[in-house]
Every structure is written in C-alpha cells, then in structure tokens.
Design a protein around this motif. Structure first.
Motif, PDB file in Angstrom:
ATOM      1  N   GLY A 151       0.794  -1.232   0.000  1.00  0.00           N
ATOM      2  CA  GLY A 151       0.000   0.000   0.000  1.00  0.00           C
ATOM      3  C   GLY A 151       0.816   1.266   0.000  1.00  0.00           C
ATOM      4  N   PHE A 152       1.813   1.368  -0.917  1.00  0.00           N
ATOM      5  CA  PHE A 152       2.530   2.653  -1.054  1.00  0.00           C
ATOM      6  C   PHE A 152       2.535   3.121  -2.502  1.00  0.00           C
ATOM      7  N   ASP A 153       2.730   4.443  -2.657  1.00  0.00           N
ATOM      8  CA  ASP A 153       2.741   5.038  -3.994  1.00  0.00           C
ATOM      9  C   ASP A 153       4.123   5.546  -4.398  1.00  0.00           C
ATOM     10  N   THR A 154       5.095   5.417  -3.522  1.00  0.00           N
ATOM     11  CA  THR A 154       6.453   5.849  -3.859  1.00  0.00           C
ATOM     12  C   THR A 154       6.922   5.092  -5.099  1.00  0.00           C
ATOM     13  N   LYS A 155       7.502   5.844  -6.049  1.00  0.00           N
ATOM     14  CA  LYS A 155       7.976   5.209  -7.288  1.00  0.00           C
ATOM     15  C   LYS A 155       9.453   4.868  -7.116  1.00  0.00           C
ATOM     16  N   ILE A 156       9.783   3.593  -7.222  1.00  0.00           N
ATOM     17  CA  ILE A 156      11.183   3.166  -7.051  1.00  0.00           C
ATOM     18  C   ILE A 156      11.735   2.761  -8.414  1.00  0.00           C
ATOM     19  N   THR A 157      12.891   3.368  -8.774  1.00  0.00           N
ATOM     20  CA  THR A 157      13.530   3.001 -10.043  1.00  0.00           C
ATOM     21  C   THR A 157      14.974   2.602  -9.754  1.00  0.00           C
ATOM     22  N   GLY A 158      15.573   1.885 -10.699  1.00  0.00           N
ATOM     23  CA  GLY A 158      16.956   1.455 -10.522  1.00  0.00           C
ATOM     24  C   GLY A 158      17.845   2.004 -11.624  1.00  0.00           C
ATOM     25  N   SER A 159      19.136   2.101 -11.318  1.00  0.00           N
ATOM     26  CA  SER A 159      20.087   2.600 -12.316  1.00  0.00           C
ATOM     27  C   SER A 159      21.431   1.912 -12.116  1.00  0.00           C
ATOM     28  N   THR A 160      22.036   1.511 -13.223  1.00  0.00           N
ATOM     29  CA  THR A 160      23.404   0.987 -13.137  1.00  0.00           C
ATOM     30  C   THR A 160      24.362   2.135 -13.445  1.00  0.00           C
ATOM     31  N   SER A 161      24.930   2.705 -12.418  1.00  0.00           N
ATOM     32  CA  SER A 161      25.980   3.737 -12.521  1.00  0.00           C
ATOM     33  C   SER A 161      25.613   4.980 -13.315  1.00  0.00           C
ATOM     34  N   ASP A 162      24.331   5.201 -13.618  1.00  0.00           N
ATOM     35  CA  ASP A 162      23.962   6.405 -14.369  1.00  0.00           C
ATOM     36  C   ASP A 162      23.446   7.468 -13.395  1.00  0.00           C
ATOM     37  N   TYR A 163      24.352   8.388 -13.048  1.00  0.00           N
ATOM     38  CA  TYR A 163      24.000   9.402 -12.044  1.00  0.00           C
ATOM     39  C   TYR A 163      23.031  10.452 -12.569  1.00  0.00           C
ATOM     40  N   SER A 164      22.838  10.506 -13.898  1.00  0.00           N
ATOM     41  CA  SER A 164      21.866  11.496 -14.405  1.00  0.00           C
ATOM     42  C   SER A 164      20.476  11.148 -13.867  1.00  0.00           C
ATOM     43  N   LYS A 165      20.256   9.865 -13.570  1.00  0.00           N
ATOM     44  CA  LYS A 165      18.942   9.441 -13.027  1.00  0.00           C
ATOM     45  C   LYS A 165      18.737   9.954 -11.593  1.00  0.00           C
ATOM     46  N   THR A 166      19.834  10.330 -10.942  1.00  0.00           N
ATOM     47  CA  THR A 166      19.724  10.794  -9.546  1.00  0.00           C
ATOM     48  C   THR A 166      19.574  12.317  -9.471  1.00  0.00           C
ATOM     49  N   ALA A 167      19.639  12.982 -10.629  1.00  0.00           N
ATOM     50  CA  ALA A 167      19.668  14.461 -10.643  1.00  0.00           C
ATOM     51  C   ALA A 167      18.486  15.049  -9.883  1.00  0.00           C
ATOM     52  N   GLY A 168      18.783  16.084  -9.124  1.00  0.00           N
ATOM     53  CA  GLY A 168      17.721  16.780  -8.390  1.00  0.00           C
ATOM     54  C   GLY A 168      17.279  16.056  -7.122  1.00  0.00           C
ATOM     55  N   SER A 169      18.106  15.144  -6.622  1.00  0.00           N
ATOM     56  CA  SER A 169      17.737  14.458  -5.367  1.00  0.00           C
ATOM     57  C   SER A 169      17.781  15.444  -4.198  1.00  0.00           C
ATOM     58  N   ASP A 170      16.797  15.321  -3.322  1.00  0.00           N
ATOM     59  CA  ASP A 170      16.801  16.139  -2.100  1.00  0.00           C
ATOM     60  C   ASP A 170      17.698  15.504  -1.046  1.00  0.00           C
ATOM     61  N   ILE A 171      17.662  14.181  -1.007  1.00  0.00           N
ATOM     62  CA  ILE A 171      18.439  13.424  -0.008  1.00  0.00           C
ATOM     63  C   ILE A 171      19.093  12.259  -0.737  1.00  0.00           C
ATOM     64  N   ALA A 172      20.353  11.962  -0.400  1.00  0.00           N
ATOM     65  CA  ALA A 172      21.005  10.773  -0.974  1.00  0.00           C
ATOM     66  C   ALA A 172      21.690   9.998   0.138  1.00  0.00           C
ATOM     67  N   VAL A 173      21.510   8.693   0.089  1.00  0.00           N
ATOM     68  CA  VAL A 173      22.064   7.793   1.107  1.00  0.00           C
ATOM     69  C   VAL A 173      23.194   6.995   0.471  1.00  0.00           C
ATOM     70  N   ILE A 174      24.345   6.955   1.120  1.00  0.00           N
ATOM     71  CA  ILE A 174      25.485   6.204   0.569  1.00  0.00           C
ATOM     72  C   ILE A 174      25.661   4.900   1.361  1.00  0.00           C
ATOM     73  N   THR A 175      25.294   3.791   0.738  1.00  0.00           N
ATOM     74  CA  THR A 175      25.482   2.480   1.380  1.00  0.00           C
ATOM     75  C   THR A 175      26.458   1.627   0.561  1.00  0.00           C
ATOM     76  N   SER A 176      27.044   2.212  -0.484  1.00  0.00           N
ATOM     77  CA  SER A 176      27.944   1.436  -1.348  1.00  0.00           C
ATOM     78  C   SER A 176      29.243   1.118  -0.617  1.00  0.00           C
ATOM     79  N   GLY A 177      29.706  -0.100  -0.812  1.00  0.00           N
ATOM     80  CA  GLY A 177      30.949  -0.507  -0.157  1.00  0.00           C
ATOM     81  C   GLY A 177      30.820  -1.904   0.384  1.00  0.00           C
ATOM     82  N   ILE A 178      31.945  -2.453   0.835  1.00  0.00           N
ATOM     83  CA  ILE A 178      31.885  -3.834   1.334  1.00  0.00           C
ATOM     84  C   ILE A 178      31.507  -3.859   2.818  1.00  0.00           C
ATOM     85  N   PRO A 179      30.756  -4.899   3.207  1.00  0.00           N
ATOM     86  CA  PRO A 179      30.461  -5.105   4.629  1.00  0.00           C
ATOM     87  C   PRO A 179      31.540  -5.986   5.259  1.00  0.00           C
TER      88      PRO A 179
END
Ligand SMILES: NC(=O)c1ccc[n+]([C@@H]2O[C@H](COP(=O)([O-])OP(=O)(O)OC[C@H]3O[C@@H](n4cnc5c(N)ncnc54)[C@H](O)[C@@H]3O)[C@@H](O)[C@H]2O)c1
Ligand SMILES: O=C(O)C[C@H](O)C(=O)O
Length: 306
Positions: free
Chosen positions: A53-81
């Motif tokens: 029951g949510f309306d948030t639109k989730i999209t994916g991108s392989t390394s194309d930062y143009s898709k992230t343009a205009g983000s208000d908030i960005a979370v960095i979780t990239s890296g090894i655990p």
C-alpha cells in the motif's frame, strides 16, 4: 521529495523498502555498479507496492547518475560489509575510494542534496564526504547512533522485561565496537531511570551487549546486518523529508562542541528539512566525557588513514 540510495545491496534495498513503506517520498532511485542489480531490486520492490500500500515510485540505475539528478536526499550504502572477526575499520582500504567517488558524483548531479553516509567505517567516511564535497556541515549526516540506540533499547527492554515502547535510551560516540558510548545513566523505562530497576552489573552487561551489537549479528549472519540499519536510515530520511525536528544521535562535523573539533562523531542533533538543524549539547558525567574523548581519539586515528 526525491531520495537516492547508492548501493542496492542488503542495507540499500532495506532502506529503500522502509522509505517506500512509510510512503512520504514521491521517488526513490536505487543505484549500483553491478549491471542490472539496482533495476532488479527496484522492480521487485515496486511489485510489493500494491501489497504494502505505497505510492512511492522506485527506479533502478546501473551507474547512471543522471537518473539521480535533483535528489533532495542521498544515502550512501555502497561498499563492502565486514565478515565475522573483522572490525569496521578494516574496511577503509576499499570503502574510502568508493565513498569518495560516489559522494562527488552525487553532488555533481544534485548540488542541493543532503547526504546520509552509511558505509563503514562510518564516522571516517562521513568526514571523507566533507573533504570531498565541501558541503555545509548541516548537509552531511553519518548514520550510526540511530541504529546503536535501537540496539540499546532492544537490550534494555530485554533486561527490564519491558515492552520496547516503554524504554528510551541513546548511544553517542563513534560507530565502532570500542567507541560507542551508551548513556546508561539517562536510560529510562517510562520516565523512570533504568537504574531504579537494574543493578549496576546488569546495566553494564546491557552496555557491553549494545557495543558489540553489529559484531554479534555479523557472527550470526556471516555478513553485517541490514533490517535495523535500513530502518534507522529511513527514520533519518523521514525526519528530514517531513521536517520533523526529531533528535537522533548522528555523526556530524564538530567544531568545538563537546570540546571536540575536526572530526565527525555521534552526538544528538535535531533533524529537519535543512538536515542537521542543531547540535544538542547535553551535560555528560566525567566518565561519559572521558569515554567520548577516548572514542574521538579512535575515530581520529582512523581518519589519519584517509
Ligand atoms: N553505519 C551503519 O550503521 C551501517 C549499518 C550496516 C551496514 N553498514 C555498512 O554499509 C555498507 C553496505 O553494507 P551491505 O550489507 O549493504 O553490503 P552489500 O555488499 O550487500 O551491498 C553493497 C552494495 O554496494 C555496491 N557498490 C560497491 N561499489 C559501488 C560503487 N562504486 N557505486 C555504487 N554501488 C557500489 C555493491 O555492488 C553492493 O551491491 C558496508 O560498508 C557496511 O559496513 C553500515
Ligand atoms: O557491524 C557492522 O559492520 C555493520 C554496521 O555497522 C552495524 O552496526 O550493523
């Protein structure tokens, strides 16, 4: 409200899921370097939308930062655990390079973004994000204390044999096995100090269990945790997006607060639409101050490696 999550792995996907379920963001972009991975996770998550029951639109991108343009908030979780037996600090060699390039790319495409750093060793990665982007300090937030505090509350509720909603507590300091400073003195059960119910010895056990919370899960899972980390990040994102003015312990660049400077470490902050809107200075006991200073020395030692 557009939110980007870089790294579509365990924590990134969990974080995207919780953000979507809370339904306050119009758009979440997941980005990863693994071909098709973020697109796949985004599609899988979107197929939960009618179920959850949510309306948030989730999209994916392989390394194309143009898709992230205009983000208000960005979370960095990239890296090894980490793997069982490792410390978070041992991840620095690989994760510093990743966080450096990811932070720069995010800001290039979203100059007004608020960054939330999750990759470990998180306090040092948050400091690195400052060095790389030069963003004002209110717009770079390290997530660690919100998670550590949730684990503290879990352990407190266990010791008190109380419902978690009845307990409160906060962990400040570095997000490391040795650096965390759980504030047992200020922990409460429905406004009553936890020390009224628990012996000093039992409270000390709660503190020790909290500090090794991440390591305990890493040993059980073979890799580090993701549900509580994802939920903790989504809490910070929501507080900013919805201008909630809530207090969370977050890693932030200190400039004299708590007698500390030139490092990022966990202290209570007010989160609202401008990111970190205030650093809250609480009165610490001498022992707590000494623990925080020791923790800061550990973070600075790790910072010297970048
Ligand atoms: N701060 C915290 O409280 C906290 C909590 C949990 C995990 N972590 C940290 O978060 C990080 C991620 O953990 P995880 O369990 O999700 O790991 P994971 O391996 O499941 O996911 C990491 C993802 O990052 C991607 N990635 C790597 N380099 C990239 C790059 N340059 N650009 C984009 N994506 C890239 C990988 O392909 C992978 O999908 C680890 O460093 C872990 O230690 C921090
Ligand atoms: O423990 C880890 O390495 C991951 C994360 O920092 C956590 O606390 O779960």
């Amino acid at each position: 409200m557009k939110v980007t999550v870089v790294g579509a792995g365990a924590v990134g996907a969990s974080c995207a899921e919780y953000i979507a379920i809370k339904d306050f963001a119009s758009e979440v972009v997941l980005l990863d370097i693994k071909e098709g991975y973020a697109e796949g996770k985004a599609m899988d998550l979107m197929q939960t939308a009618s179920l959850n029951g949510f309306d948030t639109k989730i999209t994916g991108s392989t390394s194309d930062y143009s898709k992230t343009a205009g983000s208000d908030i960005a979370v960095i979780t990239s890296g090894i655990p980490r793997k069982p037996g490792m410390t978070r600090e041992e991840l620095i060699g690989i994760n510093a390079g990743i966080v450096k390039s990811v932070a720069a790319s995010l800001v290039e495409h979203s100059p007004n973004v608020i960054l939330i750093v999750v990759s470990n060793p998180m306090d040092t990665m948050t400091y690195l994000a400052h060095k790389v982007t030069g963003l004002p300090k209110n717009r770079i937030i390290g997530m660690g204390g919100a998670l550590d505090s949730a684990r503290f509350k879990y352990r407190l509720a266990e010791a008190l044999e109380a419902p978690i909603s009845d307990v409160d507590g906060m962990v400040i300091g570095g997000h490391s096995d040795k650096g965390m400073v759980p504030l047992t003195r200020l922990a409460t059960r429905n406004s009553v100090p936890a020390s009224e119910f628990l012996s000093e010895e039992r409270l000390q056990q709660v503190l020790e269990d909290t500090k090794v919370g991440g390591a305990t899960l890493t040993k059980l899972l073979g890799t580090s945790a993701w549900y509580a980390p994802g939920a903790a990040v989504s809490g910070l994102v929501q507080a900013i997006a919805c201008d909630q003015k809530k207090i969370f312990p977050c890693s932030t660049l200190l400039d004299g607060e708590y007698g500390l400077s030139d490092l990022c470490i966990g202290v209570p902050v007010v989160l609202g639409r401008n990111g970190i809107e205030k650093i809250v200075e609480i009165n610490l006991s001498d022992a707590e101050k000494a623990h925080l200073e020791e923790s800061a020395a550990g973070v600075k030692k790790t910072n010297s490696l970048i």
